[in-house]
Structure formats: C-alpha cells, structure tokens
Write a protein that holds these residues in place. Structure first.
Motif, mmCIF file in Angstrom:
data_model
loop_
_atom_site.group_PDB
_atom_site.id
_atom_site.type_symbol
_atom_site.label_atom_id
_atom_site.label_comp_id
_atom_site.label_asym_id
_atom_site.label_seq_id
_atom_site.Cartn_x
_atom_site.Cartn_y
_atom_site.Cartn_z
ATOM 1 N N VAL A 239 0.722 -5.800 -1.917
ATOM 2 C CA VAL A 239 -0.413 -5.057 -2.492
ATOM 3 C C VAL A 239 -0.388 -3.590 -2.083
ATOM 4 O O VAL A 239 -0.748 -2.702 -2.868
ATOM 5 N N LYS B 150 1.090 -0.806 -4.390
ATOM 6 C CA LYS B 150 0.270 -0.502 -5.569
ATOM 7 C C LYS B 150 -0.893 0.413 -5.207
ATOM 8 O O LYS B 150 -1.251 1.301 -5.986
ATOM 9 N N GLU C 229 0.462 3.881 -4.879
ATOM 10 C CA GLU C 229 0.782 4.493 -6.172
ATOM 11 C C GLU C 229 -0.453 5.041 -6.872
ATOM 12 O O GLU C 229 -0.348 5.957 -7.690
ATOM 13 N N MET C 230 -1.613 4.475 -6.591
ATOM 14 C CA MET C 230 -2.831 4.854 -7.305
ATOM 15 C C MET C 230 -3.256 6.264 -6.930
ATOM 16 O O MET C 230 -3.332 6.617 -5.752
ATOM 17 N N TYR D 72 -6.356 -1.993 -11.076
ATOM 18 C CA TYR D 72 -5.117 -1.236 -10.956
ATOM 19 C C TYR D 72 -4.071 -2.001 -10.142
ATOM 20 O O TYR D 72 -2.872 -1.959 -10.459
ATOM 21 N N ILE D 73 -4.513 -2.673 -9.094
ATOM 22 C CA ILE D 73 -3.564 -3.359 -8.199
ATOM 23 C C ILE D 73 -3.380 -4.829 -8.578
ATOM 24 O O ILE D 73 -2.786 -5.596 -7.807
ATOM 25 N N THR D 74 -3.867 -5.237 -9.756
ATOM 26 C CA THR D 74 -3.746 -6.633 -10.186
ATOM 27 C C THR D 74 -2.306 -7.150 -10.172
ATOM 28 O O THR D 74 -2.055 -8.275 -9.713
ATOM 29 N N PRO D 75 -1.306 -6.376 -10.652
ATOM 30 C CA PRO D 75 0.077 -6.876 -10.558
ATOM 31 C C PRO D 75 0.510 -7.166 -9.125
ATOM 32 O O PRO D 75 1.203 -8.154 -8.866
ATOM 33 N N GLY D 76 0.104 -6.318 -8.182
ATOM 34 C CA GLY D 76 0.423 -6.559 -6.778
ATOM 35 C C GLY D 76 -0.270 -7.793 -6.236
ATOM 36 O O GLY D 76 0.298 -8.534 -5.420
ATOM 37 N N SER E 216 3.038 -11.064 -15.385
ATOM 38 C CA SER E 216 3.208 -9.663 -14.995
ATOM 39 C C SER E 216 3.425 -8.782 -16.218
ATOM 40 O O SER E 216 2.909 -7.662 -16.290
ATOM 41 N N GLY F 88 0.825 -5.943 -17.400
ATOM 42 C CA GLY F 88 1.324 -4.591 -17.621
ATOM 43 C C GLY F 88 0.974 -4.072 -18.995
ATOM 44 O O GLY F 88 0.599 -2.923 -19.181
ATOM 45 N N THR G 125 -2.712 -3.213 -19.089
ATOM 46 C CA THR G 125 -2.971 -1.959 -18.397
ATOM 47 C C THR G 125 -2.592 -0.784 -19.278
ATOM 48 O O THR G 125 -3.307 0.223 -19.371
#
Length: 267
Positions: free
Chosen positions: A149, A152, A155-156, A182-186, A254, A258, A261
C-alpha cells in the motif's frame, strides 16, 4: 542485434522450465492408475475421488480457507492504517523507525518467527489451535500489506488532499473519498498477497498449530512423511489450479479498477 535480443527470451524460458517442470511432473502423475511416480500405466481420477471423499481432509481445506480469508481481511485493514500512519508521520526519524520495525517480520526467518510466536502464546496462555494460527498469520501478513500500500500513497499527489480540504471535505471524507479510492489497487494487491501467504505458509503454522486444528500445508507435510501417495499429487494439483485462478482473478480486478480510475480522471 537479433541474437542479443533472443538471449533474454531463452534465459527466461529456461528459468520457467526449471520452475514449472516439477509442478507439471507432479500433476501428470496425479492421473496415474499405477499408484507410483515411476511409470505411467493408465489414466484415472481415483486419486481425486479419494481426496473429495476424505471428510477430514475437506474439513482441513475449509479451516485453511477460513483462516486465510480472516487473516487477509484483518491484516489488510491493519496494514492500510499502518501505511497511512507511516506515510503521514511528521518526523522522518520516527518514519524510518516504523519502516524498520515493519520490515523485521519480512526479513526474519520463518523458523524464528514461528518459535517466537510459540513462546509468546505459551507465556500469555493462548491455547494452540485456530486462534493462535490466525493471530500468527495476521502478524506476518500486516507488513506485506504495508509494503504493497505504501508505494501507492507515495505516488499520490498532496494537491489532491489539499483540493479536497479547500472544498470543505472533512478528514473522514478525505480518507474515504480521496485516499482510499486512489490506493485501491494497492489494497487489493495487499489482500491477495496476504491471502496467498496464509494459504502457503508452513513453517510458522507448524509451530503454532495445535492437535485439534491444522492447515493444508501441515497436513501435506504429514502425508508426505508417511510415504509416497498420489493423493498428495491430486491435492497439490487442486491447490495449484486454485492459486492460478486467484492470480487470474486478481489480474482482471486490477485491470477493472485501473479502468474505473481512468474513467474517473477523464470525468
């Protein structure tokens, strides 16, 4: 130039053959009617029927899945908040200390971790069984979620949070409507990694499991010690196929997250 380009592909092919050849060898003989791994006499599904007719083994599978899901969910929740705490702590020294403590369980040998948990549970009076295995799996899964996590969060852009605050969003709204989406993929990556580690773990589980509870990894080890049985091959094949299914599922999730997003950004 073309020869130089071929070498990486050849090297990767050799690596994949070395890694997957034993697995496919095991899967091939799970259909052997001879009951050995020396000669293939004929095709049969008897070993798979034996797996599904073994009530005790099915209970162990259910215990393993329940334990893995619970530990993955709890460790994901704790890991997300842990990553947030590490990311937004003000002092760099404290941040480095927290990161170092988080990485201890990742770099430490599983045997040491398992023995440490065994001593801890014995001292505080926790009976070895489902609870001890669940707590141990949560403990070694949390650092994995944090590691997945944290990138991510890094990166934000801080401008997203500042914009949300300027628009009157509360701290909870910033967390629920800006940071978490924003961090959902992580988060998904951390959950699936924790789930995989829990399903796969043997060393730590071997130390903290009790007489009334066991997991698939420990059971397969016990069966292997009794001698070669193609039931182990059949069971291992099923586990491998389920794992492949989880990986494919994570891949599509994923990709979908993506895509969603990207749609949100274009709006």
């Amino acid at each position: 130039m073309e020869k130089k380009r071929k070498w990486p592909a050849i090297y990767l092919s050799i690596v994949f053959v070395i890694l997957y050849a034993p697995i496919f060898y095991l899967m091939y003989y799970s259909f052997n009617s001879a009951g050995t791994m020396y000669s293939f006499d004929g095709f049969t599904l008897d070993w798979y029927r034996e797996v599904f007719q073994d009530t005790r083994l099915l209970v162990i599978v259910l215990n393993t899945v329940i334990n893995a899901l619970l530990s993955a969910v709890v460790s994901t929740i704790i890991g997300v908040f842990g990553a947030l705490a590490i990311m937004y702590v003000k002092t760099q020294r404290i941040k480095n200390t927290l990161l170092s403590l988080n990485n201890v369980l990742i770099v430490s040998p599983d045997v040491i971790i398992g023995a440490s948990f065994l001593i801890l549970f014995t001292i505080i009076g926790i009976q070895l069984g489902f609870t001890s295995v669940l707590l141990a799996h949560i403990a070694f899964s949390v650092p994995i979620v944090v590691i997945m996590v944290l990138p991510k969060l890094q990166e934000m852009s801080p401008a997203l949070i500042d914009a949300a605050r300027d628009l009157g969003a509360s701290r909870f709204e910033v967390l629920s409507k800006v940071i978490l989406p924003y961090i959902t993929p992580g988060i998904f990556a951390g959950f699936f990694m924790a789930l995989t580690y829990s399903l796969d773990d043997f060393a730590v589980t071997f130390f903290v499991t009790g007489n009334g509870f066991t997991t698939l990894s420990v059971e397969i080890y016990s069966l292997a010690r009794q001698g070669v049985s193609l039931t182990i091959n059949a069971l291992s094949t099923i586990i491998f196929l389920v794992t492949i299914g989880l990986v494919i599922g994570y891949y599509f999730i994923s990709r979908q997250s993506g895509g969603l997003t990207g749609m949100g950004v274009r709006k």
